[in-house]
Enzyme design. Sequence first.
Site, short mmCIF file in Angstrom:
data_model
loop_
_atom_site.label_atom_id
_atom_site.label_comp_id
_atom_site.label_asym_id
_atom_site.label_seq_id
_atom_site.Cartn_x
_atom_site.Cartn_y
_atom_site.Cartn_z
N GLY A 127 0.74 -1.07 0.04
CA GLY A 127 -0.01 0.00 -0.17
C GLY A 127 0.78 1.42 -0.04
CG ASP A 164 -1.44 2.06 2.90
OD1 ASP A 164 -1.44 1.74 3.78
OD2 ASP A 164 -2.09 1.36 2.02
CG ASP A 194 -8.86 0.61 9.06
OD1 ASP A 194 -9.90 1.32 8.99
OD2 ASP A 194 -9.17 -0.69 9.08
CB THR A 220 -0.68 -3.00 9.96
OG1 THR A 220 -1.79 -3.78 9.38
CG2 THR A 220 0.51 -3.30 9.22
CE LYS A 240 -10.27 3.83 6.44
NZ LYS A 240 -10.94 2.66 6.05
NE ARG A 298 -1.69 -2.88 -4.55
CZ ARG A 298 -1.99 -3.02 -3.33
NH1 ARG A 298 -1.98 -2.11 -2.47
NH2 ARG A 298 -2.34 -4.21 -2.78
P1 IMP Z 1 -4.60 -1.81 10.11
O1 IMP Z 1 -3.82 -2.70 10.46
O2 IMP Z 1 -6.29 -2.12 10.39
O3 IMP Z 1 -4.37 -0.38 10.66
O4 IMP Z 1 -4.83 -1.69 8.56
C1 IMP Z 1 -3.65 -1.45 7.79
C2 IMP Z 1 -3.60 -1.89 6.13
O5 IMP Z 1 -5.12 -1.96 5.99
C3 IMP Z 1 -3.33 -0.39 5.73
O6 IMP Z 1 -1.79 -0.54 5.53
C4 IMP Z 1 -4.03 -0.67 4.29
O7 IMP Z 1 -3.39 -1.37 3.39
C5 IMP Z 1 -5.39 -1.52 4.54
N1 IMP Z 1 -6.32 -0.55 4.75
C6 IMP Z 1 -6.90 -0.09 5.70
N2 IMP Z 1 -8.05 0.78 5.29
C7 IMP Z 1 -8.27 0.77 4.29
C8 IMP Z 1 -9.08 1.49 3.13
O8 IMP Z 1 -9.89 2.33 3.45
N3 IMP Z 1 -8.83 1.15 1.98
C9 IMP Z 1 -7.80 0.35 1.49
N4 IMP Z 1 -6.86 -0.14 2.42
C10 IMP Z 1 -7.14 -0.18 3.53
MG MG Z 2 -0.92 -1.37 4.03
#
Ligand code: IMP
Ligand code: MG
Length: 177
Positions: free
Chosen positions: A45, A102, A105, A109, A133, A167
């Site tokens: 991403g 990127d 959320d 990660t 977010k 992308r």
């Molecule tokens: P997390 O582990 O939930 O914080 O999310 C991490 C990964 O989920 C990010 O690095 C993105 O690659 C993917 N991701 C989270 N939200 C979105 C979105 O709205 N669109 C696309 N990819 C997302």
């Molecule tokens: Mg990612």
Amino acid sequence: MGIENKRREILLSKEKIDERIEALGKTLTEDYKDKNLLVISLLKGSFIFTADLVRKIDLPVRIEFMTTSSYGHSEESTGQLKIVQDITADDLSEFDVLIVDDITDSALTMTGVMAILSKRNPKSLKACVLLDKPSRRKVSYVPDYVGFEIPDMFIVGYGLNYGDYYRNIDHVFAFVD
Ligand code: IMP
Ligand code: MG
């Protein structure tokens, strides 16, 4: 109706992204001027964001890439962080590490990657994300550098994917009904 046929709403234009990255680059140039910066970019991403950001950092900078497990074709994280491809160095004691992603959320990660990298003794360990977010957190976490805070909506473009597509779009947009 498939997501591809939905209406697209632009959230961040290319101009707005460029302007914000320029400012982030200036801040990072200032903050890391007496440090030994190693950028670790989380694939896939953040490849576009990383490429644009590092060119706005006016310092010597090393760049490594790490691939973590992704959402695949679903919009929700599975909650299990997997390192698909690691960086080669297992001793980071020379470096001030900046993880670049990127979007944050759930923050599973970023907190997972931070836990792994902190065991390798970096001089400092911080994170820079283009998008945040904060309303979606599963674990409490605040990134050190944020491009834009956005509401809880699934967005694509500028490195972010849906089903591994979109992308290459130069702006960030959402599919809306
Ligand atoms: P997390 O582990 O939930 O914080 O999310 C991490 C990964 O989920 C990010 O690095 C993105 O690659 C993917 N991701 C989270 N939200 C979105 C979105 O709205 N669109 C696309 N990819 C997302
Ligand atoms: Mg990612």
